[in-house]
Design a protein around this motif. Structure first.
Motif, mmCIF file in Angstrom:
data_model
loop_
_atom_site.group_PDB
_atom_site.id
_atom_site.type_symbol
_atom_site.label_atom_id
_atom_site.label_comp_id
_atom_site.label_asym_id
_atom_site.label_seq_id
_atom_site.Cartn_x
_atom_site.Cartn_y
_atom_site.Cartn_z
ATOM 1 N N GLY A 97 0.801 -1.220 0.000
ATOM 2 C CA GLY A 97 0.000 0.000 0.000
ATOM 3 C C GLY A 97 0.829 1.263 0.000
ATOM 4 N N ARG A 98 2.149 1.126 -0.204
ATOM 5 C CA ARG A 98 3.015 2.308 -0.173
ATOM 6 C C ARG A 98 3.711 2.478 -1.507
ATOM 7 N N ALA A 99 2.965 2.229 -2.559
ATOM 8 C CA ALA A 99 3.534 2.234 -3.907
ATOM 9 C C ALA A 99 3.730 3.663 -4.406
ATOM 10 N N PRO A 100 4.467 3.815 -5.520
ATOM 11 C CA PRO A 100 4.545 5.135 -6.145
ATOM 12 C C PRO A 100 3.181 5.521 -6.713
ATOM 13 N N GLU A 101 3.035 6.790 -7.086
ATOM 14 C CA GLU A 101 1.742 7.255 -7.603
ATOM 15 C C GLU A 101 1.396 6.594 -8.928
ATOM 16 N N LEU A 102 2.431 6.290 -9.726
ATOM 17 C CA LEU A 102 2.173 5.850 -11.095
ATOM 18 C C LEU A 102 3.257 4.860 -11.522
ATOM 19 N N ALA A 103 2.864 3.911 -12.402
ATOM 20 C CA ALA A 103 3.849 2.949 -12.887
ATOM 21 C C ALA A 103 3.460 2.484 -14.276
ATOM 22 N N VAL A 104 4.401 1.775 -14.907
ATOM 23 C CA VAL A 104 4.153 1.201 -16.225
ATOM 24 C C VAL A 104 3.922 -0.301 -16.062
ATOM 25 N N LEU A 105 2.988 -0.844 -16.838
ATOM 26 C CA LEU A 105 2.698 -2.280 -16.785
ATOM 27 C C LEU A 105 2.400 -2.747 -18.205
ATOM 28 N N HIS A 106 2.830 -3.958 -18.541
ATOM 29 C CA HIS A 106 2.445 -4.511 -19.841
ATOM 30 C C HIS A 106 0.985 -4.944 -19.778
ATOM 31 N N LEU A 107 0.242 -4.581 -20.805
ATOM 32 C CA LEU A 107 -1.206 -4.816 -20.775
ATOM 33 C C LEU A 107 -1.553 -6.288 -20.548
ATOM 34 N N ALA A 108 -0.826 -7.189 -21.212
ATOM 35 C CA ALA A 108 -1.172 -8.604 -21.091
ATOM 36 C C ALA A 108 -0.894 -9.149 -19.695
ATOM 37 N N ARG A 109 -0.238 -8.378 -18.837
ATOM 38 C CA ARG A 109 0.016 -8.839 -17.475
ATOM 39 C C ARG A 109 -1.065 -8.394 -16.515
ATOM 40 N N LEU A 110 -2.002 -7.602 -17.020
ATOM 41 C CA LEU A 110 -2.990 -7.018 -16.113
ATOM 42 C C LEU A 110 -3.777 -8.092 -15.351
ATOM 43 N N ALA A 111 -4.171 -9.161 -16.061
ATOM 44 C CA ALA A 111 -4.994 -10.179 -15.419
ATOM 45 C C ALA A 111 -4.294 -10.790 -14.215
ATOM 46 N N ALA A 393 -4.700 -14.169 -18.832
ATOM 47 C CA ALA A 393 -4.449 -15.211 -17.835
ATOM 48 C C ALA A 393 -3.380 -14.687 -16.899
ATOM 49 N N TRP A 394 -3.413 -15.147 -15.661
ATOM 50 C CA TRP A 394 -2.486 -14.576 -14.669
ATOM 51 C C TRP A 394 -1.037 -14.868 -15.013
ATOM 52 N N PHE A 395 -0.789 -15.942 -15.789
ATOM 53 C CA PHE A 395 0.596 -16.347 -16.054
ATOM 54 C C PHE A 395 1.097 -15.830 -17.395
ATOM 55 N N ALA A 396 0.312 -14.974 -18.083
ATOM 56 C CA ALA A 396 0.665 -14.542 -19.439
ATOM 57 C C ALA A 396 1.195 -13.110 -19.438
ATOM 58 N N GLY A 397 1.684 -12.682 -20.608
ATOM 59 C CA GLY A 397 2.155 -11.313 -20.770
ATOM 60 C C GLY A 397 3.665 -11.211 -20.746
ATOM 61 N N SER A 398 4.162 -10.025 -21.080
ATOM 62 C CA SER A 398 5.609 -9.817 -21.188
ATOM 63 C C SER A 398 6.344 -10.243 -19.931
ATOM 64 N N ALA A 399 7.451 -10.973 -20.139
ATOM 65 C CA ALA A 399 8.332 -11.415 -19.046
ATOM 66 C C ALA A 399 7.607 -12.307 -18.047
ATOM 67 N N SER A 400 6.478 -12.899 -18.473
ATOM 68 C CA SER A 400 5.713 -13.740 -17.552
ATOM 69 C C SER A 400 6.277 -15.145 -17.541
ATOM 70 N N ARG A 401 5.775 -15.963 -16.650
ATOM 71 C CA ARG A 401 6.201 -17.362 -16.589
ATOM 72 C C ARG A 401 5.923 -18.064 -17.903
ATOM 73 N N MET A 402 4.745 -17.780 -18.492
ATOM 74 C CA MET A 402 4.395 -18.450 -19.739
ATOM 75 C C MET A 402 5.431 -18.135 -20.822
ATOM 76 N N TRP A 403 5.795 -16.876 -20.942
ATOM 77 C CA TRP A 403 6.747 -16.475 -21.985
ATOM 78 C C TRP A 403 8.092 -17.141 -21.785
ATOM 79 N N ILE A 404 8.554 -17.149 -20.549
ATOM 80 C CA ILE A 404 9.887 -17.676 -20.281
ATOM 81 C C ILE A 404 9.892 -19.192 -20.465
ATOM 82 N N GLU A 405 8.850 -19.859 -19.963
ATOM 83 C CA GLU A 405 8.819 -21.327 -20.066
ATOM 84 C C GLU A 405 8.618 -21.771 -21.508
ATOM 85 N N LEU A 406 7.629 -21.187 -22.183
ATOM 86 C CA LEU A 406 7.365 -21.616 -23.555
ATOM 87 C C LEU A 406 8.480 -21.150 -24.483
ATOM 88 N N GLY A 407 9.095 -20.017 -24.167
ATOM 89 C CA GLY A 407 10.246 -19.554 -24.957
ATOM 90 C C GLY A 407 11.338 -20.602 -24.959
#
Lengths: 446, 319
Positions: A97-111, A393-407
């Motif tokens: 709960g003490r995060a910065p005001e703003l950050a960048v996130l890859h859209l496919a990681r939102l889930a 899906a929770w495991f998808a998106g840039s730099a996600s487990r899915m990308w690294i494992e399937l890569g």
């Protein structure tokens, strides 16, 4: 004592605000920013992002311009290491709960990022006050930023997989017409083009990252061509396996046949594949569009275009950089308003961001003369309508487990340690395991 | 009394009754004093070793995520999943395989280099320095050295070496499943052999010279002296080197993480990296804890079994 960047801003406001100077000074901001950067009467706005390299330089330039235009906001930007370390840190900051005001996130990681628990929703009214509204974005991409009816992610860009090409080599191989690459239709034509290059140069005509640490390009490559067949990896809700064996095998067998025939470099890790293209040892290079700055700086004769339609449609794997509001225990007030103002400003000024190769998600920018004058960036802008994002899906998106494992698995198919069939079976097994695994960050709104 | 000489009585007690304190009081006072001195260490030990060990077991029984929130008690589910998880077994195998591949050359080369340094009388400091120096480098430096100087296929020293003896260069040292693990092993041997070398050298220097003199008078050649004097007297050191080396090799993480990232195709990924991936990339702290406890059990077995074996050997030798 004045925080160091205050005096810098004055200097910039005083007329010395050349972008070059801002870029040069920008690199100092990170280490010079004191813990409380806000001066008297200023609102502190903390912003975390993961942009290094050429993107980092572009981002610093934009941040300096924003600072110059908003003396009442003390913008404190932090560049963190791309990938899993960034997301670990962002998640933990939000959890506390003490995060910065703003950050960048890859859209496919939102889930997987627990909207509602690790992220706070945007105030659309506040964004609209700054001139940013839903109709300014491609509808699919805007919708992907939602969870539980609230807007958690506001897209800055789309960064698709693209085809870079060496203009001189393609000319020699007879693949050019009127200064750009002749359209390539279908897998057979593409293989023929590569053969023509091989005949002209004696080397493989295509390079893309096929192995290395945390290597994800094999996944991007597969995702691009598999999406062209019309196949889906997961069901639309991201909960079931939807991989079509016939279509997936067609793609994998085609890619491995390119390697077997010597038309594509079998083994190249990321730095090697960039240097092979940079040194003009190959004609084509499949990668994300962000390396444009590297090749520009090297002054090589190259251009870039959309990935050709080899298996039907011309879609390409992509993800989007978005702005998110990490969860703060007491979000609101001036810092939150500053965050909204910042997001809107960045979107309206995203031509500068587009110089790094990304396609702006804020549609009004796409029509501006400044953007259209960016070549070759503006030439593949229509890909924004044909991008293939991972299913939510929770495991998808840039730099996600899915990308690294399937890569890693698909890397085996490209480098020859797995057969296409074996790789496909392993991909399915890994996906089933991920699907059977409980979401470790269950979100309130997802 | 010797006790009082060893442990002075605190000033407060000495001003008490005026008569000399009984021996028992002195001993207790000594114990209390000892505790005061040991307390900081005990505190650190409890805080950073005992407590994490216990809380780790607790965490491995929950579905806790990286944020430390939302974990439910799920009993042994994580362990059951880990035992069924082929990734656990393949990365455990990689760890064991690395240990086998690295321990043998590290022990043999450590001994060999120590023997050389012991017998090369000229500029002995140079041999010692050159064989021990790599051990002083941080793993990051070592890995970068090998990544950028030894292994690159265009200009790396390893390929130059192959080419100079007429072999085919262009080997993907770190990108080819056949060579990646061996390349990491080679890096590790170069980097860490200095430690074993030093232990052996110290042991060699402790062997009394008169044993060799006597053997020489009896007509024993160099080989016999090595076989019948040096090696038997180094047995204890070899036992120590072996245990330390096996434990160190089992904990392999940083070289692999920096050099191959566990690739190609997970072929070099050790179990600790899998724990890291599950915990920090996959956010599953509960599961990562369970996997690490399975690994912990393996390490514990090795470190308990080895002394037992060596004790039995020692007893047999004594018979």
């Amino acid at each position: 004592m004045h925080p160091p960047h205050l005096s810098r801003r004055r200097a910039l406001a005083g007329g010395a605000g050349a972008l070059a100077a801002a870029g040069a000074l920008g690199s100092l901001t990170g280490c010079a920013a004191p813990a409380t950067a806000a001066g008297p009467g200023q609102t502190l706005l903390r912003f975390w992002h993961l942009f290094g390299g050429g993107d980092g330089v572009n981002m610093q330039g934009m941040l300096e311009e924003f600072r110059a235009a908003h003396p009442s906001i003390a913008l404190e930007a932090t560049t963190l290491q791309w990938g899993a370390p960034y997301y670990t840190k962002l998640g933990m900051a939000g959890a506390g709960g003490r995060a910065p005001e703003l950050a960048v996130l890859h859209l496919a990681r939102l889930a997987g990022f627990a909207p509602g628990r690790l992220l706070d929703p945007f105030d659309l009214g506040l964004l609209a006050e700054h001139g940013v509204q839903e109709e300014h974005f491609p509808p699919d991409i805007w919708r992907r930023g939602q969870a539980g009816g609230r807007q958690y992610a506001v897209p800055l860009d789309t960064h698709p997989f693209v085809l870079y090409y060496q203009t001189e080599i393609c000319e020699k191989a007879g693949l050019m017409s009127g200064g750009s690459l002749r359209p390539v239709n279908g897998a057979g034509e593409f293989a023929d083009a590569l053969r023509a290059v091989k005949k002209a140069t004696g080397r493989p005509g295509l390079v893309t990252e096929t192995f290395g640490a945390d290597c994800i390009t094999p996944w991007r490559l597969f995702s691009t061509f598999y999406s062209q067949t019309g196949g889906a990896v997961l069901s639309p809700d991201g909960r079931r396996l939807a991989l079509d064996d016939t279509k997936a095998l067609r793609v994998l067998e085609y890619l491995t046949s390119l390697v077997e025939e010597g038309l594509m470099v079998r083994r190249a890790d990321y730095p090697a594949c960039v240097s092979i293209f940079n040194e003009g040892k190959t004609a084509f290079h499949l990668n994300g569009e962000w390396e444009i700055t590297t090749y520009r700086n090297a002054k090589i004769p190259f251009s870039m275009t959309r990935v050709p339609a080899l298996f039907g449609s011309a879609s390409a794997q992509a993800d989007c950089h978005t702005f998110v509001l990490p969860h703060q225990a007491g979000r609101g007030g001036a810092p939150d308003e500053a965050a909204h103002a910042f997001v809107a400003w960045m979107l309206r000024n995203s031509v500068a961001w587009a110089e790094g190769g990304h396609v702006p998600a804020y549609l009004p920018v796409l029509g501006t003369p400044e953007y259209l004058a960016l070549k070759p960036q503006s030439e593949y802008r229509d890909v924004i309508d044909d991008v293939a994002l991972d299913e939510p899906a929770w495991f998808a998106g840039s730099a996600s487990r899915m990308w690294i494992e399937l890569g890693a698995v698909l890397s085996g198919a490209l480098t020859g340690s797995r057969t296409p069939r074996g790789a496909l079976d392993e991909v399915k097994a890994r996906l089933r395991t991920l699907l059977d695994t409980r979401n470790p960050l269950p979100g309130a709104a997802s | 009394m010797t006790t009082t000489a060893m442990a002075p009585v605190p000033a407060g007690e000495r001003t008490g009754g005026g008569r000399p304190p009984a021996a028992r009081t002195v001993r207790r006072a000594w114990t209390e004093h000892g505790l005061v001195f040991v307390a900081p260490f005990l505190l650190v030990y409890a805080l950073f070793l005992v407590w994490p060990l216990i809380s780790g077991v607790g965490m491995s029984l929950t579905s806790e995520n990286i944020t430390g929130a939302g974990g439910e008690f799920i009993g042994l589910d994580n362990y059951a999943e880990a035992i069924r998880d082929p990734e656990v077994w393949s990365s455990l195998w990689n760890t064991v395989w690395f240990t086998v591949l690295s321990t043998v050359p590290l022990v043999v080369a450590g001994l060999g280099l120590a023997l050389l340094a012991h017998h090369l009388r000229a500029v002995q400091w140079l041999w010692r320095l050159s064989w021990f120096a790599p051990y002083l480098l941080p793993s990051g430096v070592v890995c970068l050295l090998f990544l950028y100087m030894i292994y690159p296929s265009d200009f790396g020293l390893a390929d130059q070496l192959l080419a100079s003896v007429g072999l085919e260069p262009g080997i993907g040292w770190l990108g080819d499943e056949r060579y990646a693990m061996l390349s990491v092993v080679a890096t590790t041997v170069w980097w860490t052999v200095g430690f074993n070398f030093l232990l052996y050298l110290a042991a060699l220097q402790a062997i009394p010279a008169h044993l060799y003199e006597a053997a020489e008078l009896d007509g024993a050649g160099a080989w016999h002296r090595l076989r019948h004097i040096t090696l038997p007297l180094l047995r204890r050191t070899t036992g120590l080197v072996l245990v330390l080396q096996v434990l160190a090799s089992l904990k392999i993480f940083d070289q692999v993480y920096l050099m191959t990232g566990g690739g190609p195709d997970d072929s070099t990924r050790p179990i600790l990296q899998y724990v890291y991936q599950q915990g920090f990339t996959g956010y599953r702290m509960g599961y990562a804890s369970a996997v690490s406890y399975i690994f912990f059990a393996l390490i514990l077995t090795v470190s308990l079994v080895q002394p037992l074996l060596s004790r039995r050997r020692a007893e047999e030798a004594a018979k």
